[in-house]
Write a protein that holds these residues in place. Structure first.
Motif, PDB file in Angstrom:
ATOM      1  N   PHE A 317       0.884  -1.301  -0.115  1.00  0.00           N
ATOM      2  CA  PHE A 317       0.020   0.052   0.007  1.00  0.00           C
ATOM      3  C   PHE A 317       0.897   1.215   0.011  1.00  0.00           C
ATOM      4  CE2 PHE A 317      -1.915   3.496   2.390  1.00  0.00           C
ATOM      5  CZ  PHE A 317      -3.140   3.694   1.640  1.00  0.00           C
ATOM      6  N   SER A 318       1.967   1.321   0.573  1.00  0.00           N
ATOM      7  CA  SER A 318       2.817   2.477   0.910  1.00  0.00           C
ATOM      8  C   SER A 318       3.566   2.772  -0.392  1.00  0.00           C
ATOM      9  CB  SER A 318       3.687   2.309   2.040  1.00  0.00           C
ATOM     10  OG  SER A 318       3.239   1.969   3.263  1.00  0.00           O
ATOM     11  N   ARG A 319       3.949   1.622  -1.077  1.00  0.00           N
ATOM     12  CA  ARG A 319       4.683   1.924  -2.200  1.00  0.00           C
ATOM     13  C   ARG A 319       3.532   2.537  -3.482  1.00  0.00           C
ATOM     14  NH1 ARG A 319       6.666  -3.021  -1.106  1.00  0.00           N
ATOM     15  NH2 ARG A 319       5.334  -4.108  -2.798  1.00  0.00           N
ATOM     16  N   ARG A 323       3.875   6.207  -5.046  1.00  0.00           N
ATOM     17  CA  ARG A 323       3.827   6.327  -6.297  1.00  0.00           C
ATOM     18  C   ARG A 323       2.862   7.573  -7.103  1.00  0.00           C
ATOM     19  NH1 ARG A 323       2.696   1.451  -7.866  1.00  0.00           N
ATOM     20  NH2 ARG A 323       0.705   1.729  -8.614  1.00  0.00           N
ATOM     21  N   TRP A 324       1.763   7.312  -6.341  1.00  0.00           N
ATOM     22  CA  TRP A 324       0.520   8.123  -6.763  1.00  0.00           C
ATOM     23  C   TRP A 324       1.129   9.593  -6.335  1.00  0.00           C
ATOM     24  CZ3 TRP A 324      -4.435   5.501  -4.574  1.00  0.00           C
ATOM     25  CH2 TRP A 324      -4.690   4.386  -5.117  1.00  0.00           C
ATOM     26  N   MET A 325       1.613   9.927  -5.120  1.00  0.00           N
ATOM     27  CA  MET A 325       1.865  11.238  -4.939  1.00  0.00           C
ATOM     28  C   MET A 325       3.162  11.743  -5.610  1.00  0.00           C
ATOM     29  SD  MET A 325      -0.186  12.075  -2.474  1.00  0.00           S
ATOM     30  CE  MET A 325      -1.286  11.038  -3.627  1.00  0.00           C
ATOM     31  N   ALA A 420      -9.565   5.491   9.244  1.00  0.00           N
ATOM     32  CA  ALA A 420      -9.077   6.134   8.056  1.00  0.00           C
ATOM     33  C   ALA A 420      -8.612   7.566   7.835  1.00  0.00           C
ATOM     34  CB  ALA A 420     -10.372   5.940   7.061  1.00  0.00           C
ATOM     35  N   ILE A 421      -9.087   8.263   8.968  1.00  0.00           N
ATOM     36  CA  ILE A 421      -8.874   9.736   9.134  1.00  0.00           C
ATOM     37  C   ILE A 421      -7.552   9.628   9.750  1.00  0.00           C
ATOM     38  CG2 ILE A 421      -9.389  11.784  10.442  1.00  0.00           C
ATOM     39  CD1 ILE A 421     -12.205  11.205   9.973  1.00  0.00           C
ATOM     40  N   ILE A 422      -7.036   8.773  10.913  1.00  0.00           N
ATOM     41  CA  ILE A 422      -5.909   8.694  11.501  1.00  0.00           C
ATOM     42  C   ILE A 422      -4.865   8.413  10.495  1.00  0.00           C
ATOM     43  CG2 ILE A 422      -4.535   7.586  13.360  1.00  0.00           C
ATOM     44  CD1 ILE A 422      -7.384   7.636  14.891  1.00  0.00           C
ATOM     45  N   MET A 423      -5.347   7.315   9.756  1.00  0.00           N
ATOM     46  CA  MET A 423      -4.219   7.046   8.722  1.00  0.00           C
ATOM     47  C   MET A 423      -3.797   8.296   7.664  1.00  0.00           C
ATOM     48  SD  MET A 423      -4.549   3.768   5.983  1.00  0.00           S
ATOM     49  CE  MET A 423      -5.852   4.482   4.831  1.00  0.00           C
ATOM     50  N   ALA A 424      -5.103   8.987   7.296  1.00  0.00           N
ATOM     51  CA  ALA A 424      -4.852  10.004   6.207  1.00  0.00           C
ATOM     52  C   ALA A 424      -4.088  10.828   7.124  1.00  0.00           C
ATOM     53  CB  ALA A 424      -6.194  10.435   5.916  1.00  0.00           C
ATOM     54  N   LEU A 428      -0.502   8.726   5.671  1.00  0.00           N
ATOM     55  CA  LEU A 428      -0.656   9.170   4.257  1.00  0.00           C
ATOM     56  C   LEU A 428      -0.127  10.589   4.083  1.00  0.00           C
ATOM     57  CD1 LEU A 428      -4.069   8.130   3.104  1.00  0.00           C
ATOM     58  CD2 LEU A 428      -1.905   6.751   2.934  1.00  0.00           C
ATOM     59  N   ARG A 429      -0.152  11.299   5.293  1.00  0.00           N
ATOM     60  CA  ARG A 429       0.628  12.857   4.986  1.00  0.00           C
ATOM     61  C   ARG A 429       1.815  12.831   5.092  1.00  0.00           C
ATOM     62  NH1 ARG A 429      -2.405  17.754   8.029  1.00  0.00           N
ATOM     63  NH2 ARG A 429      -3.889  16.772   6.620  1.00  0.00           N
ATOM     64  N   PHE A 430       2.547  11.859   5.683  1.00  0.00           N
ATOM     65  CA  PHE A 430       4.024  11.592   5.699  1.00  0.00           C
ATOM     66  C   PHE A 430       4.182  11.305   4.171  1.00  0.00           C
ATOM     67  CE2 PHE A 430       7.592   8.740   5.520  1.00  0.00           C
ATOM     68  CZ  PHE A 430       8.634   9.676   5.773  1.00  0.00           C
TER      69      PHE A 430
END
Length: 494
Positions: A317-319, A323-325, A420-424, A428-430
Motif C-alpha cells: 500500500f505504501s509503495r 507512487r501516486w503522490m 481512515a482519518i488517523i491513517m490520512a 498518508l500525510r508523511f
C-alpha cells in the motif's frame, strides 16, 4: 504473495441516491460546525493570533463548504432508448495491459467483459513481458470464449516496456475504435459498467469518463476495508465535485473511458514523457485525463463500477500511494504549465493545493506550536471536528450497493472512519510530503517480483486447453506516431 482466498464468482454493484444519507450528512456537518465554534471559543489565544487564525479558519471553511456544495451538484446521466441507439454504433475497445498478474484475477476480469449488458466490440490484451507466467491456459480459454461471444480480440506478448507501451501496442491494433476503455489486469467490471461509462459521451464536449472503483478483496483484512472506505469516499466527494463542473483531474486506472482520438493523437508524447530528464512511467491515467481536459470536459459516471484488488500489506500500500503522490506532484506542474486559466480544472487544482497547505499550517500551529511554545492546549472537542466531518462525507460510502457485501458489513466499515482519518493524518500525510520532495524518482515500485494479491485457484481454474485464436500483429513503427504538446523527447523504457 498474499494468502489465497475465495471471492464470489459473480460480482455486481449499483449506486443509489438516498434522502436518508443526505439528511445524515447535513446533521453531521451541523454538528461539526457547532463543535468547531465551541472549540475556537474555548481555545485561549491572544488577540493578534486569534484574528490571524480566524482568517485561516474562514478560508478553510469556505473551501470546505464549496467542496460540499459541488459534490452534491453532480448529475448522473441516465440511459434512455434514444441514448442507447446513439451509442450502439460506436466501436468500443477495451485495452488490457498485463504484467506479472495473478492468472486467476486476470481470468476473472476477462470473464466480466463477456457478462456486460453492453458488450465491448473488441478486447486487446498485451502481456508486457511478464516473468511469472505466460498465461497459456488463460489465453487459450479466452480465445474460445471471446469467439463464442463474437467479441474481436488480440493477445500480444511483447518485451517489457511499461504500462504505457503495452497500451500503445493495443491501440495500434484497434484502428476502428471510437471509444477506448482502459483498465488494469485485475479489473473486474460490474455487469453494467461498459453500458454506463458510455452514457456521458452522448454530450460531444465530454472527452473522458471516470468510473467508480471498489475493492474486489474487501474481506481480506482491515487494511483493505479502510482503503476501500477512504478510496470510495474520495471518489464520491472530491471527484464528484470536480465532475459537477466537467473538470475531473484524475481518472481511475481500473476503469476509465476516452474518445479514441485523445489517446491516438497524443500517443507519442504519452510514451515519451520525461521529468527532470527521466522517463515517467507512472501517473498514466492522470496524463490521459490532462490530454482530455485540453479538449473538453472530463466527468465521472458513478453508476459505472469496477472491482479491483487493493493492497493487502502495508508495504504494498505504501509503495502504491507513494507512487501516486510522486505522479500527482509531476502532474500538478504540468497542469499549472499547460492548462488555460479559464478552465475550472486550473482553479480546482489551485484550490486543492491551497487547502492542503492551509490545513498543514493549522495542524502544526494548533497541535505543536501553541502547546509547546505558548502552553495553550487545544480542547478535546477540537479533535472531534475531523471525525464528524469524516463521518458526514463517509456516508456516501453507503450509497454503493454490492452483491458481495451485506449492508450491515458496509455500515461496520463506515464506522471505521476514525481509523481512515488517523491513517490520512499520519501515514498518508508523511507519504504525501515525502512523495512531493522525491518526485524525481519515476520508477514504478510494485509488482516487480510477481503479483502481490492472488485469487483462489479453485475459483479461477481455466477451461480445458484449446487451440488459441489470436490475431497476428505487426506493430507499427514508432516514427509514424504524431507527437504533439507535452514532452517530445524520446526515452528508453525502464
Amino acid at each position: 504473495m498474499s494468502r489465497r482466498r475465495r471471492i464470489a464468482p459473480v460480482l455486481a454493484a449499483r449506486r443509489h441516491r438516498s434522502a436518508t444519507v443526505l439528511m445524515g450528512i447535513v446533521v453531521l456537518l451541523l454538528a461539526a460546525a457547532w463543535t468547531a465554534h465551541h472549540a475556537v471559543v474555548a481555545f485561549k489565544f491572544d488577540a493578534r493570533t486569534s484574528s490571524q487564525l480566524t482568517i485561516v479558519w474562514a478560508v478553510l471553511f469556505l473551501v470546505f463548504i464549496l467542496q460540499t456544495f459541488m459534490y452534491h451538484l453532480e448529475r448522473v446521466p441516465k440511459l434512455t432508448p434514444r441514448t442507447a441507439r446513439q451509442l450502439a454504433d460506436k466501436h468500443v475497445a477495451i485495452l488490457v495491459p498485463v504484467y506479472n498478474e495473478d492468472p486467476g484475477l486476470l481470468k476473472k476480469g476477462l470473464e466480466s467483459f463477456l457478462n456486460q449488458t453492453r458488450m465491448p466490440d473488441s478486447v486487446h490484451i498485451v502481456d508486457d513481458g511478464s516473468k511469472n507466467s505466460d498465461y497459456a491456459d488463460v489465453r487459450a480459454w479466452w480465445a474460445q470464449a471471446a469467439r463464442q461471444a463474437k467479441v474481436a480480440t488480440t493477445w500480444q506478448r511483447v518485451p517489457n516496456g511499461g504500462k504505457r507501451h503495452a497500451q500503445a501496442h493495443a491501440v495500434r491494433v484497434s484502428p476502428d475504435a471510437q471509444i477506448y476503455i482502459t483498465c488494469d489486469s485485475d479489473s473486474c467490471f460490474a455487469p453494467s459498467a461498459v453500458e454506463q461509462i458510455l452514457i456521458p459521451f452522448i454530450r460531444p464536449r465530454v472527452q473522458a469518463v471516470a468510473g467508480i472503483v471498489v475493492a474486489l478483496n474487501i474481506r481480506a483484512n482491515l487494511l483493505v476495508r479502510i482503503t476501500d472506505l477512504w478510496f470510495v469516499v474520495c471518489q464520491l466527494v472530491d471527484r464528484s465535485g470536480q465532475s459537477a463542473v466537467g473538470a475531473v483531474m484524475v481518472n481511475s486506472g481500473p476503469l476509465a473511458a476516452y474518445r479514441a482520438e485523445i489517446i491516438r493523437d497524443n500517443l507519442g508524447s504519452y510514451l515519451n514523457e520525461t521529468f527532470r530528464g527521466r522517463p515517467v512511467m507512472f501517473s498514466d491515467d492522470s496524463l490521459l485525463t490532462l490530454y482530455a481536459q485540453s479538449r473538453g470536459l472530463t466527468v465521472q459516471q458513478p453508476s459505472a463500477i469496477c472491482f479491483t484488488a487493493m493492497p493487502e500489506k502495508w508495504s504494498h500500500f505504501s509503495r502504491m500511494y507513494l507512487r501516486w503522490m510522486r505522479g500527482s506532484t509531476i502532474r500538478s506542474i504540468w497542469r499549472a504549465r499547460y492548462l488555460p486559466v479559464n478552465r475550472p480544472a486550473y482553479w480546482l487544482h489551485a484550490m486543492r493545493w491551497l487547502q492542503m497547505i492551509l490545513t498543514q499550517m493549522v495542524t502544526v500551529w494548533i497541535l505543536i506550536v501553541q502547546p509547546v511554545v505558548f502552553g495553550n492546549v487545544p480542547p478535546a472537542t477540537m479533535l472531534a471536528i475531523p471525525f464528524l466531518i469524516g463521518y458526514a462525507q463517509g456516508l456516501r460510502y453507503l450509497s454503493i450497493i454490492r452483491s458481495d457485501e451485506r449492508i450491515r458489513y458496509q455500515f461496520a466499515t463506515w464506522l471505521m472512519m476514525p481509523l481512515a482519518i488517523i491513517m490520512a493524518w499520519t501515514h498518508l500525510r508523511f507519504l504525501r510530503w515525502y512523495g512531493i520532495f522525491t518526485c524525481g524518482r519515476t520508477g514504478w515500485g510494485t509488482r516487480q517480483n510477481g503479483a502481490e494479491v492472488s485469487l483462489d485457484a479453485a475459483d479461477a481454474a481455466p477451461a480445458p486447453a484449446v487451440i488459441p485464436y489470436v490475431k497476428s500483429v505487426d506493430p507499427m513503427d514508432e516514427s509514424t506516431l504524431q507527437i504533439p504538446q507535452i514532452r517530445q523527447q524520446s526515452v528508453s523504457p525502464y
